[in-house]
Design a protein around this motif. Structure first.
Motif, PDB file in Angstrom:
ATOM      1  N   LEU A 384     -19.963  29.272  16.462  1.00 36.26           N
ATOM      2  CA  LEU A 384     -20.782  29.336  14.975  1.00 36.26           C
ATOM      3  C   LEU A 384     -20.206  28.466  13.867  1.00 36.26           C
ATOM      4  N   THR A 385     -18.780  27.913  14.224  1.00 34.97           N
ATOM      5  CA  THR A 385     -18.207  27.116  13.349  1.00 34.97           C
ATOM      6  C   THR A 385     -18.964  25.638  13.391  1.00 34.97           C
ATOM      7  N   MET A 386     -19.171  25.210  14.681  1.00 38.10           N
ATOM      8  CA  MET A 386     -19.983  24.077  15.125  1.00 38.10           C
ATOM      9  C   MET A 386     -21.312  23.884  14.462  1.00 38.10           C
ATOM     10  N   GLU A 387     -21.938  25.253  14.441  1.00 35.28           N
ATOM     11  CA  GLU A 387     -22.942  25.278  13.996  1.00 35.28           C
ATOM     12  C   GLU A 387     -23.177  24.912  12.364  1.00 35.28           C
ATOM     13  N   LEU A 388     -22.126  25.759  11.680  1.00 32.95           N
ATOM     14  CA  LEU A 388     -22.030  25.289  10.288  1.00 32.95           C
ATOM     15  C   LEU A 388     -21.630  23.968   9.897  1.00 32.95           C
ATOM     16  N   ARG A 389     -20.810  23.455  10.460  1.00 33.36           N
ATOM     17  CA  ARG A 389     -20.544  21.832  10.494  1.00 33.36           C
ATOM     18  C   ARG A 389     -21.968  21.231  10.720  1.00 33.36           C
ATOM     19  N   GLY A 390     -22.791  21.325  11.505  1.00 33.25           N
ATOM     20  CA  GLY A 390     -24.037  20.565  11.419  1.00 33.25           C
ATOM     21  C   GLY A 390     -24.929  20.970  10.329  1.00 33.25           C
ATOM     22  N   MET A 391     -24.906  22.147   9.853  1.00 30.40           N
ATOM     23  CA  MET A 391     -25.544  22.650   8.637  1.00 30.40           C
ATOM     24  C   MET A 391     -24.884  21.922   7.414  1.00 30.40           C
ATOM     25  N   ALA A 392     -23.554  21.789   7.388  1.00 31.26           N
ATOM     26  CA  ALA A 392     -23.066  21.064   6.010  1.00 31.26           C
ATOM     27  C   ALA A 392     -23.511  19.738   5.717  1.00 31.26           C
ATOM     28  N   VAL A 393     -24.448  19.082   6.560  1.00 28.63           N
ATOM     29  CA  VAL A 393     -24.990  17.809   6.077  1.00 28.63           C
ATOM     30  C   VAL A 393     -26.102  18.184   5.035  1.00 28.63           C
ATOM     31  N   PRO A 394     -25.818  17.637   3.909  1.00 28.13           N
ATOM     32  CA  PRO A 394     -26.730  17.845   2.718  1.00 28.13           C
ATOM     33  C   PRO A 394     -27.950  17.516   2.748  1.00 28.13           C
ATOM     34  N   ALA A 395     -28.854  18.756   2.060  1.00 27.86           N
ATOM     35  CA  ALA A 395     -30.295  18.632   2.364  1.00 27.86           C
ATOM     36  C   ALA A 395     -30.723  18.044   1.151  1.00 27.86           C
ATOM     37  N   SER A 396     -30.295  18.247  -0.163  1.00 26.09           N
ATOM     38  CA  SER A 396     -30.609  17.736  -1.233  1.00 26.09           C
ATOM     39  C   SER A 396     -30.650  16.194  -1.375  1.00 26.09           C
ATOM     40  N   ALA A 397     -29.795  15.658  -0.588  1.00 24.68           N
ATOM     41  CA  ALA A 397     -29.875  14.131  -0.667  1.00 24.68           C
ATOM     42  C   ALA A 397     -31.030  13.465   0.044  1.00 24.68           C
ATOM     43  N   ASP A 398     -31.848  14.094   0.788  1.00 29.28           N
ATOM     44  CA  ASP A 398     -32.676  14.020   1.494  1.00 29.28           C
ATOM     45  C   ASP A 398     -34.054  13.737   0.628  1.00 29.28           C
ATOM     46  N   THR A 399     -35.312  13.008   0.702  1.00 26.54           N
ATOM     47  CA  THR A 399     -36.583  13.027   0.286  1.00 26.54           C
ATOM     48  C   THR A 399     -37.527  12.401   1.223  1.00 26.54           C
ATOM     49  N   VAL A 400     -38.834  12.745   0.850  1.00 26.63           N
ATOM     50  CA  VAL A 400     -39.941  12.228   1.452  1.00 26.63           C
ATOM     51  C   VAL A 400     -40.891  12.279   0.470  1.00 26.63           C
ATOM     52  N   PRO A 401     -41.735  10.973  -0.034  1.00 25.10           N
ATOM     53  CA  PRO A 401     -42.771  11.221  -0.983  1.00 25.10           C
ATOM     54  C   PRO A 401     -43.792  12.174  -0.585  1.00 25.10           C
ATOM     55  N   THR A 402     -44.475  12.783  -1.662  1.00 23.41           N
ATOM     56  CA  THR A 402     -45.772  13.471  -1.373  1.00 23.41           C
ATOM     57  C   THR A 402     -46.604  13.404  -2.310  1.00 23.41           C
ATOM     58  N   SER A 403     -47.907  14.045  -2.133  1.00 24.74           N
ATOM     59  CA  SER A 403     -48.976  14.022  -3.116  1.00 24.74           C
ATOM     60  C   SER A 403     -49.296  12.741  -3.436  1.00 24.74           C
ATOM     61  N   ALA A 404     -49.590  11.732  -2.605  1.00 26.34           N
ATOM     62  CA  ALA A 404     -50.092  10.373  -2.743  1.00 26.34           C
ATOM     63  C   ALA A 404     -49.215   9.676  -3.487  1.00 26.34           C
ATOM     64  N   GLY A 405     -47.707  10.014  -3.503  1.00 25.43           N
ATOM     65  CA  GLY A 405     -46.931   9.330  -4.362  1.00 25.43           C
ATOM     66  C   GLY A 405     -46.708   9.703  -5.780  1.00 25.43           C
ATOM     67  N   GLN A 406     -47.754  10.851  -6.135  1.00 24.88           N
ATOM     68  CA  GLN A 406     -47.456  11.405  -7.295  1.00 24.88           C
ATOM     69  C   GLN A 406     -45.999  12.246  -7.678  1.00 24.88           C
ATOM     70  N   GLU A 407     -45.854  12.682  -6.348  1.00 30.36           N
ATOM     71  CA  GLU A 407     -44.404  13.309  -6.424  1.00 30.36           C
ATOM     72  C   GLU A 407     -43.561  12.184  -5.399  1.00 30.36           C
ATOM     73  N   ASP A 408     -43.321  11.301  -5.860  1.00 30.96           N
ATOM     74  CA  ASP A 408     -42.555  10.323  -5.179  1.00 30.96           C
ATOM     75  C   ASP A 408     -41.006  10.543  -4.831  1.00 30.96           C
ATOM     76  N   VAL A 409     -40.611  11.597  -5.338  1.00 31.28           N
ATOM     77  CA  VAL A 409     -39.163  12.144  -4.897  1.00 31.28           C
ATOM     78  C   VAL A 409     -39.271  13.561  -5.012  1.00 31.28           C
ATOM     79  N   VAL A 410     -38.713  14.249  -4.121  1.00 31.55           N
ATOM     80  CA  VAL A 410     -38.800  15.808  -3.996  1.00 31.55           C
ATOM     81  C   VAL A 410     -37.250  16.135  -3.764  1.00 31.55           C
ATOM     82  N   SER A 411     -37.046  17.660  -4.219  1.00 34.62           N
ATOM     83  CA  SER A 411     -35.650  18.045  -4.067  1.00 34.62           C
ATOM     84  C   SER A 411     -34.994  18.277  -2.927  1.00 34.62           C
TER      85      SER A 411
END
Length: 503
Positions: A384-411
């Motif tokens: 479980l601790t190793m699983e938590l370590r894997g989950m600790a990589v921040p999601a909020s730092a990631d992004t993929v543009p959506t809506s044909a670039g209108q939403e060019d950065v997402v949370s």
């Protein structure tokens, strides 16, 4: 709901425990005044995003006023494309509640009748079936929920999964017709992210304080010295959370015959015992900061556009309050903090099952070799601790543009919040494993007696989880103790003896 802001505890009581929702006159007045502005905008055919214009990339395309209702219906239907296993009932209820809180602030222009239907669904036990994967911050899961308002989609009523219209009929309700702005407001915003984060913050707080209790059991079971928690040491650091954890440990071990006997057993212990105030305190600081930001968002308006009154008139302000970055960053921080608590808890468990350190029978088994005892329980904590370590990589730092670039950065905050919610459950299990092992270790140290706080928790656990005299199936034991941790019952048992602990 209305004049006074909702608290996290009230929020959880509704989402998790079925407490009922009621609106006061202040709430109703806010909502109706805001809706009146939207009706005025429609009558005057003002240019308002998602109301009199297209949606997504077509924000400048003016639509026929006669199509305003169709636009809202289309938004809901087209956006209901999340996939995977359904979200748990308490999470869906939390999102619905967050919609009532946020849209009820009176800056979204949603009709009171629509919010009243959501309230009746909550109180009546109708829970939309919401596939839980495929959101970059909002839209798709919320659209599955809004489908049920239209009599479409699916919803749970009791143990039955029914078509949306049938589920509504079970509580005497008819499908709604979404008016202008409503489909947009019901799918837009920070509602899902904030709702999930509220549950995560609540659970993380309970698990973190219970981790102090688990640590105090382990310190006694491992004959640790209490000198590391001396108030003079804590005063040399300027972190109040560190001092608070040390104080908790002193109170939790007060009057322990074991601790008195072994006060000078070692000059200093390993860091898993010696650094509890520092590590637990650091994690608690992060959790407290996260909770503060989440509460701010809980009381915010996360819609777009915002319908703002201006004297006798009003204006629709397009911006980005629908972004969830504030909560996303804090959700990631919560996962990191919970991973820290898990890693030190697992190390204490390892020392208890390792006879080279504990000076107790190997794996806390009365007949080592013939019995495996809690050998594999420590494996579970490690996994479980190793699983938590894997989950600790921040999601909020990631992004993929959506809506044909209108939403060019997402949370990407939806993923961050989901991880925090799941991390709290994993941490509760890691802490429960430590408690399970510590209680067995204290039994093996008899007739030496632990502190009154430790004895009270041990007695409660022993009502349903007997001392291990021989190997048996330990899964049910672990789940029982984990529920004591998650529900806050373990915390209440201890605080009934020594009073409230510092959170």
């Amino acid at each position: 709901m209305g004049e006074n802001p909702i608290t996290i505890e009230q929020f959880v009581a509704i989402a998790r425990h079925g407490a009922r929702v009621a609106f006061d006159a202040t709430y109703v007045d806010r909502v109706r005044r805001s809706r009146a502005l939207v009706e005025r905008f429609l009558a005057e055919n003002r240019l308002v995003y998602g109301v009199t214009t297209g949606f997504g990339d077509n924000v400048t395309k003016v639509i026929d006023p006669a199509d305003a209702e169709l636009l809202q219906r289309n938004i809901v239907r087209s956006h209901a494309v999340s996939i995977g296993d359904p979200l748990p009932t308490e999470m869906v209820r939390a999102i619905a509640l967050m919609e009532l809180v946020g849209l009820g602030e009176g800056y979204s222009g949603v009709r009171f009748e629509t919010l009243e239907l959501i309230r009746r669904m909550l109180n009546g036990g109708v829970t939309p079936h919401v596939p839980g994967e495929g959101s970059v911050g909002y839209l798709a899961p919320e659209a599955h929920m809004a489908l049920v308002l239209l009599g479409e989609g699916r919803a749970w009523y009791g143990d039955e999964l029914l078509p949306g219209a049938e589920a509504l009929a079970r509580i005497g309700e008819q499908p709604a017709r979404l008016a202008a702005k409503e489909g947009l407001s019901l799918t837009n915003g920070t509602h899902s992210v904030t709702a999930i984060a509220v549950l995560a913050a609540h659970d993380a707080g309970i698990a973190a304080t219970t981790a102090d209790i688990a640590a105090s059991l382990s310190v006694q079971a491992l004959k640790g010295t209490l000198r590391a928690y001396d108030v003079r040491i804590q005063q040399r650091k300027r972190h109040p959370e560190q001092a608070a954890v040390a104080e908790n440990l002193r109170r939790l071990t007060d009057s322990s015959a074991i601790s008195a006997e072994f006060l000078d057993n070692r000059l200093q212990d390993s860091l898993a015992l010696r650094a509890i105030p520092q590590m637990h305190g650091g994690a608690k600081r992060a959790l407290a900061q996260a909770r503060e930001v989440i509460v701010e968002e809980l009381h915010s308006v996360g819609d777009n556009p915002v319908i703002h009154p201006e004297g006798a008139d009003g204006v629709a302000l397009s911006g980005a309050n629908c972004d969830s970055t504030f909560v996303g960053i804090q959700a990631d921080s919560m996962v990191n903090a919970m991973t820290v608590l898990a890693k030190i808890s697992e190390r204490r468990t390892d020392r208890m099952v390792n006879s080279n350190f504990s000076e107790l029978p190997a794996f806390l088994a009365p007949r080592p070799g013939l019995d495996s005892g809690y050998m594999i329980a420590q494996y579970t904590a490690a996994a479980l601790t190793m699983e938590l370590r894997g989950m600790a990589v921040p999601a909020s730092a990631d992004t993929v543009p959506t809506s044909a670039g209108q939403e060019d950065v997402v949370s990407n905050a939806y993923l961050a919040a989901l991880k925090a919610y799941r991390a709290a459950r994993k941490l509760s299990h890691v802490v429960a494993i430590e408690v399970m092992c510590a209680v067995q270790a204290l039994d093996l140290l008899a007739p030496r007696s632990p502190s009154p706080a430790a004895e009270a928790l041990r007695a409660r656990i022993r009502e349903t989880v007997p001392t291990v005299d021989a190997d048996r199936g330990f899964h049910a034991d672990l789940e029982h103790i984990a529920e004591l941790v998650r529900s806050g019952e373990a915390l209440r048992i201890v605080e009934n003896v020594i009073g409230p602990l510092s959170r």
